[in-house]
Scaffold this motif. Sequence first.
Motif, short mmCIF file in Angstrom:
data_model
loop_
_atom_site.label_atom_id
_atom_site.label_comp_id
_atom_site.label_asym_id
_atom_site.label_seq_id
_atom_site.Cartn_x
_atom_site.Cartn_y
_atom_site.Cartn_z
N ILE A 32 40.39 51.99 26.79
CA ILE A 32 40.73 50.98 25.78
C ILE A 32 39.64 49.91 25.72
O ILE A 32 39.20 49.53 24.63
CB ILE A 32 42.12 50.36 26.06
N SER A 33 39.19 49.43 26.88
CA SER A 33 38.14 48.41 26.86
C SER A 33 36.84 49.00 26.31
O SER A 33 36.12 48.33 25.56
CB SER A 33 37.94 47.80 28.25
N TYR A 34 36.53 50.26 26.63
CA TYR A 34 35.34 50.92 26.08
C TYR A 34 35.43 51.00 24.56
O TYR A 34 34.50 50.63 23.85
CB TYR A 34 35.20 52.33 26.67
N ARG A 35 36.56 51.45 24.07
CA ARG A 35 36.75 51.61 22.63
C ARG A 35 36.65 50.26 21.92
O ARG A 35 36.03 50.15 20.86
CB ARG A 35 38.13 52.24 22.37
N MET A 36 37.25 49.23 22.50
CA MET A 36 37.19 47.89 21.90
C MET A 36 35.75 47.39 21.84
O MET A 36 35.33 46.79 20.84
CB MET A 36 38.07 46.91 22.67
N MET A 37 34.98 47.63 22.90
CA MET A 37 33.59 47.20 22.90
C MET A 37 32.77 47.98 21.87
O MET A 37 31.91 47.40 21.20
CB MET A 37 32.99 47.37 24.30
N ARG A 38 33.05 49.27 21.73
CA ARG A 38 32.32 50.08 20.74
C ARG A 38 32.67 49.62 19.32
O ARG A 38 31.78 49.52 18.48
CB ARG A 38 32.64 51.56 20.92
N ILE A 39 33.94 49.32 19.08
CA ILE A 39 34.36 48.82 17.77
C ILE A 39 33.66 47.49 17.47
O ILE A 39 33.29 47.20 16.33
CB ILE A 39 35.90 48.69 17.68
N ALA A 40 33.46 46.69 18.52
CA ALA A 40 32.77 45.40 18.36
C ALA A 40 31.27 45.56 18.17
O ALA A 40 30.55 44.57 17.99
CB ALA A 40 33.06 44.51 19.57
N GLY A 41 30.79 46.80 18.21
CA GLY A 41 29.37 47.06 17.95
C GLY A 41 28.50 47.08 19.19
O GLY A 41 27.27 47.11 19.09
N ILE A 42 29.09 47.08 20.36
CA ILE A 42 28.31 47.11 21.60
C ILE A 42 27.81 48.54 21.83
O ILE A 42 28.54 49.51 21.65
CB ILE A 42 29.17 46.61 22.78
N ASP A 43 26.56 48.66 22.24
CA ASP A 43 25.94 49.96 22.54
C ASP A 43 26.77 50.72 23.57
O ASP A 43 27.35 50.11 24.48
CB ASP A 43 24.52 49.72 23.07
N LEU A 97 27.38 56.64 34.07
CA LEU A 97 26.37 56.18 33.12
C LEU A 97 25.29 57.24 32.91
O LEU A 97 24.90 57.53 31.77
CB LEU A 97 25.76 54.86 33.59
N ILE A 98 24.82 57.84 34.00
CA ILE A 98 23.80 58.89 33.89
C ILE A 98 24.34 60.07 33.08
O ILE A 98 23.65 60.59 32.19
CB ILE A 98 23.32 59.34 35.30
N ALA A 99 25.56 60.48 33.37
CA ALA A 99 26.17 61.60 32.64
C ALA A 99 26.33 61.27 31.15
O ALA A 99 26.09 62.13 30.29
CB ALA A 99 27.50 61.98 33.26
N MET A 100 26.71 60.01 30.86
CA MET A 100 26.84 59.60 29.46
C MET A 100 25.50 59.69 28.73
O MET A 100 25.41 60.22 27.62
CB MET A 100 27.39 58.18 29.36
N VAL A 101 24.45 59.19 29.35
CA VAL A 101 23.12 59.22 28.73
C VAL A 101 22.66 60.65 28.53
O VAL A 101 22.13 61.01 27.48
CB VAL A 101 22.11 58.38 29.56
N ILE A 102 22.88 61.50 29.54
CA ILE A 102 22.49 62.91 29.42
C ILE A 102 23.25 63.58 28.28
O ILE A 102 22.66 64.29 27.46
CB ILE A 102 22.72 63.65 30.75
N MET A 103 24.56 63.34 28.22
CA MET A 103 25.37 63.99 27.20
C MET A 103 25.08 63.47 25.80
O MET A 103 24.98 64.25 24.84
CB MET A 103 26.86 63.85 27.52
N VAL A 104 24.92 62.15 25.66
CA VAL A 104 24.74 61.56 24.33
C VAL A 104 23.27 61.66 23.88
O VAL A 104 22.98 62.19 22.81
CB VAL A 104 25.23 60.09 24.29
N ASN A 111 29.74 62.37 19.74
CA ASN A 111 31.04 61.75 19.99
C ASN A 111 31.04 61.20 21.41
O ASN A 111 31.44 61.88 22.35
CB ASN A 111 32.17 62.76 19.77
N ASP A 112 30.56 59.97 21.58
CA ASP A 112 30.43 59.38 22.91
C ASP A 112 31.77 59.20 23.60
O ASP A 112 31.87 59.28 24.82
CB ASP A 112 29.65 58.06 22.87
N PHE A 113 32.84 58.99 22.83
CA PHE A 113 34.16 58.84 23.46
C PHE A 113 34.62 60.16 24.08
O PHE A 113 35.22 60.17 25.15
CB PHE A 113 35.21 58.32 22.47
N PHE A 114 34.31 61.29 23.45
CA PHE A 114 34.59 62.59 24.04
C PHE A 114 33.88 62.73 25.38
O PHE A 114 34.47 63.18 26.37
CB PHE A 114 34.15 63.72 23.09
#
Length: 139
Positions: A32-43, A97-104, A111-114
Amino acid sequence: MCTIQRIWNKFFNRENVSYLIFGVLTTLADWISYRMMRIAGIDYRMATVGSWAVAVLFAFVTNKLFVFGSMSLNPGKVWKEFTAFVACRVLTGVLTLIAMVIMVDGIGIRNDFFCKVVISAISLVMNYVLSKWFIFKKS
């Protein structure tokens, strides 16, 4: 006691069930906090770090009190538990964080949320093992 009953008792005890419940709640706080930050335009990288911090604070309190039953409020003991907890969570946070960067960025999954959901499952298991064996171990 039959083998099935022993297996059941080993995996479905108060500690494991409460970890699962609070693990799900921690994951929801993270998502939820991740989604809210993404909606707010945070990288997505900064949102990953921010949502990690929210989840770590929530998880420390719930794990300490409700999962592992560490009721000591002695400042020295609480600080020792907190620093060990954060250190272990930093490990899984960096891996996330490393896995997110590798995947995205590396693989190109848009789809970064996936990606966040997939990585959360791995982190949940790693965090349980680290919490049980190194942080809230019985004296």
